[in-house]
Enzyme design. Sequence first.
Site, PDB file in Angstrom:
ATOM      1  N   CYS A  39      70.851 -45.014  -3.940  1.00  0.00           N
ATOM      2  CA  CYS A  39      70.886 -45.179  -2.694  1.00  0.00           C
ATOM      3  C   CYS A  39      69.260 -45.200  -1.962  1.00  0.00           C
ATOM      4  CB  CYS A  39      71.442 -43.938  -1.902  1.00  0.00           C
ATOM      5  SG  CYS A  39      71.014 -42.237  -2.814  1.00  0.00           S
ATOM      6  N   HIS A 102      66.620 -40.820   3.913  1.00  0.00           N
ATOM      7  CA  HIS A 102      66.637 -40.863   2.531  1.00  0.00           C
ATOM      8  C   HIS A 102      65.228 -41.636   2.003  1.00  0.00           C
ATOM      9  CE1 HIS A 102      69.428 -40.525  -0.938  1.00  0.00           C
ATOM     10  NE2 HIS A 102      68.770 -39.290  -0.970  1.00  0.00           N
TER      11      HIS A 102
END
EC number: 3.1.6.4
Lengths: 483, 483
Positions: A39, A102
């Site tokens: 991710c 993230h």
Amino acid sequence: MGWGDLGAFGEPSKETPNLDQMASEGMLFLDFYTANPLCSPSRAALLTGRLPVRNGFYTTNAHARNAYTPQDIVGGIPDSELLLPELLKKAGYVNKIIGKWHLGHRPQFHPLKHGFDEWFGSPNCHFGPYDNKELPNIPVYRDWEMIGRYYEDFRIDLKTGEANLTQIYLQEALDFISKQQVSQQPFFLYWAIDATHAPVYASKQFLGTSQRGLYGDAVREIDDSVGKILKHLQKLGISENTFVFFTSDNGAALISAPKQGGSNGPFLCGKETTFEGGMREPAIAWWPGHIPAGGVSHQLGNVMDLFTTSLSLAGLQPPSDRQIDGIDLLPAILQGKLIDRPIFYYRGNEMMAVRVGIYKAHYWTWSNSWEEYSKGINFCPGQNVSGVTTHTKEEHTTLPLLFHLGRDPGEKYPLSFASDEYQRALEWISGVVQQHKATMLPGVPQLNVCDKAVMNWSPPGCEKLGKCLKPPKSDPKKCVWPH
Amino acid sequence: MGWGDLGAFGEPSKETPNLDQMASEGMLFLDFYTANPLCSPSRAALLTGRLPVRNGFYTTNAHARNAYTPQDIVGGIPDSELLLPELLKKAGYVNKIIGKWHLGHRPQFHPLKHGFDEWFGSPNCHFGPYDNKELPNIPVYRDWEMIGRYYEDFRIDLKTGEANLTQIYLQEALDFISKQQVSQQPFFLYWAIDATHAPVYASKQFLGTSQRGLYGDAVREIDDSVGKILKHLQKLGISENTFVFFTSDNGAALISAPKQGGSNGPFLCGKETTFEGGMREPAIAWWPGHIPAGGVSHQLGNVMDLFTTSLSLAGLQPPSDRQIDGIDLLPAILQGKLIDRPIFYYRGNEMMAVRVGIYKAHYWTWSNSWEEYSKGINFCPGQNVSGVTTHTKEEHTTLPLLFHLGRDPGEKYPLSFASDEYQRALEWISGVVQQHKATMLPGVPQLNVCDKAVMNWSPPGCEKLGKCLKPPKSDPKKCVWPH
């Protein structure tokens, strides 16, 4: 989410009517990839238009290892990287991120320091610790400050899988779009939802509604939400002026299957691997009045292309002072052109594989180690292709394994080394790889150092909420990346 | 053909625009099955509405073995069976079969003795011997008599895969439809093409046109032909009065992959097995003005249902003097109803598995024997699910392996025997199985005896062509069925 998770991509329960309709009104990309099988690096690539090995989202702690941004990561998106929202700002865009950022959670990595004007969401995955005692729970931010923490203020019931986060993210999206429409400002919305990431969750109204279990409930809620966003654009009369793209940041995590893992359709393995199941993604472009309805494209695409394509839509040029890996997909989308370009599959700073045309060459094969595998961690459950899904890192740099992804999308039948086809394909691919390697300047690796002291103990705003925790003494160490 | 071979079912190359359009104009069946993982029994079931174990298309030579109708088979469709065309005749239908019959090739089994009025095609698979010396090549019939043999008069180039048979079959279909439209007679056309059966073939104009290799070329030609047939019905103005159904007789033969084998999408294994890949099929119903466009059905369906559904369309009742396994699908197709019914997965006279609702129970598991597997014969290439894809026949009759096909369409995660879900599902399934077994009256097995003397040495009409061969002395033996 995996390639095979949508009805339009052959999921047998066919429970995604909104995304399927989005595809039938827009264009389906069948050969679209993430920039990484994990991710964080994939999202960093999406926002910078550059491979993780260039923008620093990789590790050199061990050879060919996947890495990401857990709570104790010290690194994050370098200031030197130019993010899509930073560039769009110059064209008057208002930028919002909803959901998982993230790209680093320390203050210097905050999305509002990198071009976003608004943020609702969290810096990391919604993992535990779940109790906020030994370790801090992940904060949820509104813009500059935290407004609560997962499992405390933003509940995810780990037993039932119930959480209303996707509904909150949906409302945030609808409100933001309405606001921009009123102010008549162009906008960029990065709707980075994470309901299909373990621990998988869905709102009460979706729990138990899918044939596919909790994972399917989460997919259905995302599908429903996308439908509502598209309808909202239509209702506001701005759908013909809004480009929408749906895709994911890595293949379905088969390690979490069947309850929390999705489907990579006919492809091999899943998340964490550089087989097709790890990096090939569902992808749909939608722009009524511009994209011909029901279109299908075999253009090799990559999340990094969304960077360049978005700039192009805004009338901007990508930065010329650095290597940009994303290409402008508009000729493929609007004129049905096929642009010749390779897809690179990296783990860390090792180019594991490359796709050129219909051929894919594996220079290294690895699913995961025997050690991890023996603990029950399996990225390829039920799949075992001799010499391909290897549990030791196998080097094939002198004689790569070649697959024809048209005849063999499942990567089960390497071409014979002795065949003319192998020789011809390898020659073609070798040229592409040589050029790629000659111009490769890796960035400073951001995912090498971990330190418990940098965790989300006291995010900005914690004092107002009485939610500040005391960090331990700094003790930086090499992060451990087992995969 | 396998479930995953059409674009509408998620084949990544998406090369079936006509079948995909047929689906978007009609109804897609996602849970549709063959009656057997092999061709002859499945086709016998389609035409009789009865499981192969009832109509005799099975063997008892060995336990749980697949069998079919090769050239030396002595048996065939018993006279006591009532075939769909026999029944449709009573309602004034003219019936034609184009392509592979496969219900026995000896004179008493001739399709025109079982209700068909016309035939163009062959009694067996288009296998060799290829030279017509030691053994006869398969004849091609027009109605009562042969008009040539494969590899002699009807060429299939085994090197290039070139054969124009699908084009001949297409022309036969178009001509038949035109003729019936002129005579205003209702008709039943069984268009039983076989281009995707090894040795796979395609016409020159389709060779090399698919990304998927020769198999894909064959699929594309079938796709193109179906499109032409549907357009022909529309041009003649009879599409709103013609029910069309597309499906296949077994899953993709992964033993022949990648060059000659197709895709079973996300499902386990292929032809010859009772896993989903062996028996779940692409299926599309089309009837403009009656079937709502773009419909999707999760009705558990079976090729045997086409028997009962066709009778229903013709205003006829299925025979009441015998057990009929096929159900009338019209309520599912026209009113979107879901009819509760099980799917049985047989090998020979052994019920290997059953599907009830979303659950599937395996009472026996077997892919193929170690002996065959060690020769390179693999029905599950690249797949290996511990305790499921077994190379010995594993009995689970006391504690069947249960799968939830919604959460786990790939049959990788058997439910825990200790779970409540297992107990509840097993109770439900056991009742269904008990009832099935209590009323099961197996027919006389037709696929036990083989004899070289019965091969196609001197089919009717051979004398006119000078193509009669002398049969050897009769020497009936037990057929050998290795799978």
